[in-house]
Design an enzyme around this catalytic site. Structure first.
Site, PDB file in Angstrom:
ATOM      1  N   GLU A  58       0.805  -1.216   0.000  1.00  0.00           N
ATOM      2  CA  GLU A  58       0.000   0.000   0.000  1.00  0.00           C
ATOM      3  C   GLU A  58       0.839   1.267   0.000  1.00  0.00           C
ATOM      4  OE1 GLU A  58      -0.483  -2.561   2.058  1.00  0.00           O
ATOM      5  OE2 GLU A  58      -2.446  -3.352   1.484  1.00  0.00           O
ATOM      6  N   HIS A 128     -10.941  -3.596  11.150  1.00  0.00           N
ATOM      7  CA  HIS A 128     -11.557  -3.398   9.833  1.00  0.00           C
ATOM      8  C   HIS A 128     -12.764  -2.468   9.876  1.00  0.00           C
ATOM      9  CE1 HIS A 128      -9.064  -6.587   8.224  1.00  0.00           C
ATOM     10  NE2 HIS A 128      -9.691  -6.590   7.074  1.00  0.00           N
TER      11      HIS A 128
HETATM   12  C1  LIG Z   1      -2.081  -4.515   4.772  1.00  0.00           C
HETATM   13  C2  LIG Z   1      -3.310  -5.171   4.266  1.00  0.00           C
HETATM   14  N1  LIG Z   1      -3.633  -5.034   2.969  1.00  0.00           N
HETATM   15  C3  LIG Z   1      -4.756  -5.589   2.486  1.00  0.00           C
HETATM   16  C4  LIG Z   1      -5.589  -6.295   3.290  1.00  0.00           C
HETATM   17  C5  LIG Z   1      -6.861  -6.960   2.730  1.00  0.00           C
HETATM   18  N2  LIG Z   1      -6.574  -8.424   2.608  1.00  0.00           N
HETATM   19  C6  LIG Z   1      -6.882  -9.280   3.586  1.00  0.00           C
HETATM   20  S1  LIG Z   1      -6.320 -10.833   3.277  1.00  0.00           S
HETATM   21  C7  LIG Z   1      -5.647 -10.354   1.806  1.00  0.00           C
HETATM   22  C8  LIG Z   1      -4.883 -11.340   0.981  1.00  0.00           C
HETATM   23  C9  LIG Z   1      -3.732 -11.890   1.743  1.00  0.00           C
HETATM   24  O1  LIG Z   1      -3.025 -12.793   0.962  1.00  0.00           O
HETATM   25  P1  LIG Z   1      -1.953 -13.744   1.589  1.00  0.00           P
HETATM   26  O2  LIG Z   1      -0.995 -12.954   2.421  1.00  0.00           O
HETATM   27  O3  LIG Z   1      -1.373 -14.538   0.497  1.00  0.00           O
HETATM   28  O4  LIG Z   1      -2.764 -14.666   2.601  1.00  0.00           O
HETATM   29  P2  LIG Z   1      -3.946 -15.667   2.230  1.00  0.00           P
HETATM   30  O5  LIG Z   1      -5.202 -14.872   2.255  1.00  0.00           O
HETATM   31  O6  LIG Z   1      -3.651 -16.259   0.915  1.00  0.00           O
HETATM   32  O7  LIG Z   1      -3.943 -16.670   3.322  1.00  0.00           O
HETATM   33  C10 LIG Z   1      -5.887  -9.007   1.574  1.00  0.00           C
HETATM   34  C11 LIG Z   1      -5.466  -8.281   0.363  1.00  0.00           C
HETATM   35  C12 LIG Z   1      -5.239  -6.396   4.643  1.00  0.00           C
HETATM   36  N3  LIG Z   1      -6.004  -7.036   5.526  1.00  0.00           N
HETATM   37  N4  LIG Z   1      -4.091  -5.831   5.100  1.00  0.00           N
END
Ligand SMILES: Cc1ncc(C[n+]2csc(CCOP(=O)(O)OP(=O)(O)O)c2C)c(N)n1
Ligand SMILES: Cc1ncc(C[n+]2csc(CCOP(=O)(O)OP(=O)(O)O)c2C)c(N)n1
Ligand SMILES: [Mg+2]
Ligand SMILES: [Mg+2]
Lengths: 326, 318, 326, 318
Positions: A58, A128
């Site tokens: 971000e 959130h």
């Molecule tokens: C800093 C941040 N950016 C965006 C989000 C929104 N978000 C929540 S889970 C996610 C995907 C995370 O991907 P990954 O780290 O690969 O974990 P997975 O969901 O695959 O277990 C996003 C974009 C967030 N919670 N925190």
């Protein structure tokens, strides 16, 4: 007349601006697949150069947008959750916002930040469920919280066309609102201009975003008892002080309902302006989140922390019956 | 760029900084500066490889970068003195010097912030059909800032025509690089698939050669390059250090560090009389520049909020 | 009596707490060499395990401190410049602040964040001259802005001993203040308790940090004309509403001088509280930074943007002469 | 840990998640969850290598981690249902599950945030003379977050006894890892001088073996290790995806991904009757747990702000 939902109105505004101005482009997380639905259909329509999926970076993509803006483009960033704005607070408040003055007017940074789903999302809990519009107003970044589909469309359009950074908060509680709208009447809504959402003569209720619905409902409920005016400033910063003044000059009583924390929030500003300018017939009141609010997960607790209709009703009755101070 | 041109640039920067330090001492410059003395070869060599329409972002220690990119020294002095004729109309000062007409997107006072700004600008220029590249300067301290590392990722993923130029002067303020950087500096960039080279940052010709190769690569659409320029800061972190003794560099280290002086290294490549001529030319230029700056008007306090917004805000309240 | 400077008082507080409580440790940039002088002598005295120099990784070391606090320590972080708090806004407002509620009270996060040199530092320009105390008050992080050496000592002590995150802003304009202090009288000053810095009867001036000196000077200047009370809340959040109320109940007139931006700043909160609670004899006034302020570099412009003595004088005269609204 | 114990853990997590998804459908759980189905071997294998007093931080997809670390399923169901008997007294929900008494410093809803929290906690424990280690779980998306990369640097510089466990399930929501990560995932850690290994994250025994080696190293004072566990998310990113079709994974990919099921892989190591017995045991445990949770009281709305501050604030205003 066709129905237009608030979320669809935002989507339509993005599509129309991408269409109209080749310098506009979108970036953010999962915007191609349109996980939040804000960008539904836009990747197919405008392709990968206009709809850019970003990694979870971000801070970098916010400054990336500032750089692209300095080079002449008009980026629009979608942030999936409101607290991501905390993560990029430096990039917005200390970078994008400051370039114009610091360079002596050599450049502009027309970036729009959109949060579809600000405030409580019902069950998403502490990290959130923030609604940080007062923070951006305080630092002086233009800040918009539309209440209706037509305003969502028109304010997002104005935000994109504005030459400064603008944050657009689309409250979760408003995304599903649907109105009858004649699409031909959709047009930009200027930043900084409020509207009377309901005319009344006994008290002015100031409300923003999804709370406008609540204010209207409470006004209806009180219909036999009192004539409630609902003023929707639409823009938190700059605030339509003249519009507010005109309403309060008529009603001489004031209540603000505000989904930010009490201390130094939007409500505080409205009361401060009132104190400086108007001689009210009763002390004004704020209905807000409590100081330091962290939204607990359990539904009833989450609801208890948010400003609600009952609190508003009580506050309105309070200012109507009371002449002196609390 | 010719030997003499490179010499002129390093000499100009050196003498500009020495005069600026004097102006700090005399009170003409308020707030102090972060002197670039000792690191001139980096700015000179890198900017010599650029076209006028190429872009740069600079740092808190940025006077050398903007002078090398073509800024008028009179307007830079005037900026440091907070005058209306300054680069930023006196609104920015040392840490925010910008000249958009020369592709200078501004010095940035937040360490590590500008990498993504340069990346976004370079990406936008390419999208608009331009063949420009962007250079982002930063110090060794910046490679510990997550936001800069995030920018490496974007630049590499999207093959952005951007160069990351790290001036490793051994310290972030008082923090030695080896206590702050686990792994290596070039390793940080390589981890993102960015070609990274560690070069002698005291020799302008070497910096120019390495930058030229990286610029060619970027213009050819092959994406970013990272250059670690090994250099040394001859003077204080900031002029406040002239008053406060911070005691983090030994006398021996200082004298070893100062022994490889970019002005001498490049100067030795000129005939003595050519060098003398350039020196005199630079001195005359800076005399005139300082004179112009000192004679310039101060901005009107009533205009303190001018330029705050690009789209004017009629109701701005105090 | 010996003189104690404000900066030295902070330094003394750190030394005393490190001495008293083995769980306290310091971290930050250049704190071993004590570049800001806040930590002068402490590395030699307490060694590398108690005085930790960090790389330029503000986000990580702020969360690192939260983790260390969860494991039972009491970290104190020095931030060299106020805008670094923007960079770690998520880490403070969304992490450290929220752990207690989100875990149902299972843990505490006693971290202290100290900014020695907040506000304008004269010539450090746009990105180094912020004074973001209102932002932290809004999100509900305990926020302190001491005005005197004794308060700097006592409030920092209380901040370190508090079981929640606390931000301590030490304004640049106050660091050099020196007072006669009997060291034996130095003690903790409770968070949330204001003080009357000067008693008066015609008008209450609320001022924080370095602006207390300005308020006192203006009060002196007005001595023949009016009796000015200066109320120093010391803590921005929680605000000593009772102390404020007691003062305003006496004077019935109110002016706030506040080094944050006008909209939804500390001044707005004070006026809002006043509007809710007190019936004033004249509309209250705020003397603040302008909305969206970015401090320009040139000295006269920097000064013009900050709230100053002349503005305060004018505001006081305004509320004294005026009975009705502006 | 024995073969059967590892099986019990993966099976427990699987069935817990399947039941939790049902409770989302039936409305007992509000707000939805990020199902861990398919990734069970990572939580099970990693936590099997830990002592009860070792620490972990978890993620938005964290039910598996906390169950494997020993959380009572009844209290976890109750937390998901927002009950007073929940792990966090119903204040945290799915994304903030914490049990400090079990060394669980909480799930964290901000991707990349917890790496430095785990690092700080591990550092503090060492300073207090404990021999514990900390594990920070995160996804492939997190390695693009600058704050996590900053944490790698601190952990490596200060030789902190922390393990970074990356669950590479191929996607961050809808973003494929190859479009998001320039270079390699293990390369990110190696750049900071941290030993990094890419392992089969579907086999609990392999995860356990790799973690045991890393834990031994950390306890021996040799610093952090990074493990990339290659895994696959069998279900939705979040249960909202059960209603919204996001269309980012092909049917073929899904069936290949699901073909290596950790529950089957570990289950195949048991005799059929032992497996049946464990399955029955797990089912009975979860029946009881769900029953307890469903029968628990909801918190009192009047206590919505309890625990907001650790040092009470008498004057808290609404
Ligand atoms: C800093 C941040 N950016 C965006 C989000 C929104 N978000 C929540 S889970 C996610 C995907 C995370 O991907 P990954 O780290 O690969 O974990 P997975 O969901 O695959 O277990 C996003 C974009 C967030 N919670 N925190
Ligand atoms: C994000 C951030 N952290 C801290 C500071 C304060 N600060 C200014 S310069 C500096 C040291 C920078 O070191 P380096 O990047 O090596 O550049 P150098 O000063 O050596 O040129 C620090 C800590 C800052 N301006 N921004
Ligand atoms: Mg350096
Ligand atoms: Mg993933």
């Amino acid at each position: 007349m066709p129905k237009l939902s608030y979320l669809k109105a935002l989507n339509r505004a993005l599509g129309d601006e991408l269409d109209r101005d080749p310098d506009v482009f979108l970036l953010g997380e999962d915007i191609r697949a349109a996980a939040s639905n804000l960008t539904a259909g836009l990747f197919t329509r405008f392709g990968p150069d206009r709809v850019l999926d970003t990694p979870l970076s971000e801070q970098a993509f916010t400054n990336f947008a500032t750089g692209a803006a300095l080079a002449g483009l008009r980026p629009v960033i979608e942030f999936q959750i409101p607290s991501l704005l905390f993560l990029v607070f430096e990039q917005i408040a200390n970078q994008a916002h400051k370039f114009s003055l610091m360079t002596g007017g050599q450049c502009k940074v027309p970036v729009t930040y959109v949060v579809p789903g600000s405030g409580s999302r019902t069950g998403w809990a502490g990290q959130h469920s923030d609604h940080p519009y007062s923070l951006f107003a305080h630092v002086g970044v233009k800040t918009v919280v539309p209440a209706t589909p037509a305003d969502a469309y028109g304010l997002l359009l104005s935000a994109i066309r504005d030459d400064d950074p603008v944050v657009v908060f689309a409250p979760s509680g408003a995304l599903g609102v649907r109105d009858d709208v004649d699409f031909a009447t959709l047009r930009p809504v200027p930043l900084g201009l409020g509207r009377i959402a309901r005319a009344g003569s006994d008290v002015t209720v100031v409300a923003l975003g999804h709370l406008v619905q609540d204010a209207l409902a409470v006004a209806d409920e009180l219909a036999g008892e009192a004539s409630v005016e609902v003023f929707d400033p639409r823009t938190v910063y700059p605030l339509d002080v003249d519009g507010l003044a005109a309403s309060v000059a008529r009603t001489r009583r004031l209540v603000v309902i505000d989904d930010s924390n009490r201390t130094s929030g939007f409500g505080a500003e409205v009361l401060a302006v009132a104190a400086e300018r108007f001689d009210l017939d009763a002390p004004p009141r704020r209905v807000t989140r409590p100081d330091g609010a962290v939204l607990p997960f359990a539904l009833a607790l989450d609801r208890a922390v948010q400003p609600g209709r009952d609190d508003l009703l009580e506050a309105i009755r309070g200012v109507l019956t009371e002449g002196g101070r609390q | 760029m010719s030997t003499v041109d490179l010499y002129r640039t390093v000499r100009l920067i050196r003498r500009f900084e020495e005069r600026a330090i004097e102006f700090v001492r005399s009170g003409e410059i308020v707030g102090g500066i972060h002197p670039y003395v000792g690191q001139e070869a980096v700015a000179a060599g890198v900017c010599a490889a650029l076209r006028p329409d190429d872009l740069i972002t600079s740092t808190h220690r940025g006077h050398g970068h903007v002078l090398a990119k073509g800024v008028n020294p009179a307007r830079m002095f005037a900026e440091l003195m907070g005058r209306e004729s300054g680069l930023n109309k006196g609104r920015g000062g040392s840490m925010h010097a910008a000249d958009l007409s020369l592709g200078i997107l501004g010095a940035n006072a937040i360490v590590g912030a500008a990498g993504a700004i340069a990346t976004g600008a370079a990406w936008a220029q390419r999208r608009r059909g331009r063949s420009t590249v962007a250079v982002s300067f930063f110090g060794d301290g910046a490679v510990n800032e997550g936001m800069l590392l995030e920018a490496f990722n974007l630049a590499s993923l999207w093959r952005v025509p951007v160069l990351f130029v790290c001036e490793n002067n051994g310290y972030a303020t008082t923090m030695p690089v080896h206590s702050a950087v686990a792994g290596s500096i070039t390793g940080r960039a390589k981890a993102f698939g960015i070609p990274a080279f560690s070069i002698d940052g005291q020799d302008p010709e070497k910096v120019l050669a390495a930058t030229t190769a990286a610029v060619d690569r970027a213009r050819a659409g092959k994406g970013p390059t990272f250059l670690e320029c090994r250099t040394y800061r001859f003077d204080a972190h900031h002029t406040f250090e002239h008053r406060a003794r911070l005691n983090y560099r030994s006398t021996e280290e200082l004298s070893t560090g100062r022994s490889r002086d970019p002005v001498e290294i490049q100067g030795a490549r000129l005939a003595a009389e050519d060098r003398t001529a350039v020196d005199a030319e630079v001195e005359a230029l800076l005399d005139a520049a300082a004179g112009i700056a000192l004679g310039s008007a101060h901005p009107d306090p009533a205009a303190a909020l001018e330029y705050l917004y690009a789209t004017p805000m009629p109701g701005l309240r105090r």
